[in-house]
Design an enzyme around this catalytic site. Structure first.
Site, PDB file in Angstrom:
ATOM      1  N   CYS A  47     -28.723  42.658   3.016  1.00  0.00           N
ATOM      2  CA  CYS A  47     -27.490  42.031   1.995  1.00  0.00           C
ATOM      3  C   CYS A  47     -27.025  43.177   1.352  1.00  0.00           C
ATOM      4  CB  CYS A  47     -28.227  41.030   1.332  1.00  0.00           C
ATOM      5  SG  CYS A  47     -27.194  40.297   0.088  1.00  0.00           S
ATOM      6  N   ASP A  54     -32.298  41.124   6.057  1.00  0.00           N
ATOM      7  CA  ASP A  54     -31.811  39.768   6.811  1.00  0.00           C
ATOM      8  C   ASP A  54     -32.202  40.083   8.274  1.00  0.00           C
ATOM      9  OD1 ASP A  54     -30.306  38.371   4.851  1.00  0.00           O
ATOM     10  OD2 ASP A  54     -28.760  40.191   5.153  1.00  0.00           O
TER      11      ASP A  54
END
Length: 156
Positions: A47, A54
């Site tokens: 992120c 992620d």
């Protein structure tokens, strides 16, 4: 004779975004229309705001033109997103544009199925068809219908 550098050699993983690792080879059937599909269930990026990881499955489908992407180089390329801070939508568009630049496919689509974080998952989809061809029409057709019959997502 063999222009591929990654296949059959020691694997060096880059932890920084590395589009230069992508390699292409000649399509032996450029006059045929056929699909090439890749599923990469271990994609990771960061992120850009929080730095949290992620995780996603990346689906890449394309109709090759004169060139095709070599699969090991694609694996190394996708791995290079590991420490890159981009939103999910950015990752998908960057991947698609890098592959277009590498091989100029007749048609390509990239779909990310990201694992939920904070109670929500994001599944960005992007596609491209060569302008002025039936593949441009295919891109619009697929864009309108890409999620009408979603596949089973079993990685969440």
């Amino acid at each position: 004779m063999n222009e591929l550098k990654q296949l059959g050699n020691e694997t060096n993983y880059s932890f920084d975004y590395s589009p230069e690792v992508l390699e292409a080879f000649d399509n032996k059937h450029p006059d045929n229309d056929y699909w090439v599909k890749f599923n990469a269930p271990e994609f990771t990026s960061l992120c850009p705001i929080t730095g949290q990881p992620d995780f996603a499955t990346i689906y890449i489908s394309y109709v090759p033109g004169k060139k095709m992407v070599e699969s090991k180089s694609l694996k190394l390329y996708l791995f290079s997103f590991r420490n890159r801070g981009d939103f999910h939508e950015d990752c998908i568009n960057i991947i698609m544009k890098d592959l277009i630049g590498l091989m100029n496919p007749k048609y390509i689509e990239v779909w990310g199925k990201f694992l939920p974080r904070g109670g929500i998952s994001i599944d960005p989809y992007a596609n491209y068809g060569q302008p002025g061809t039936k593949y441009e029409e295919l891109a619009w057709f697929r864009m309108q219908r890409h999620d009408l019959n979603p596949e089973r997502v079993d990685n969440r």
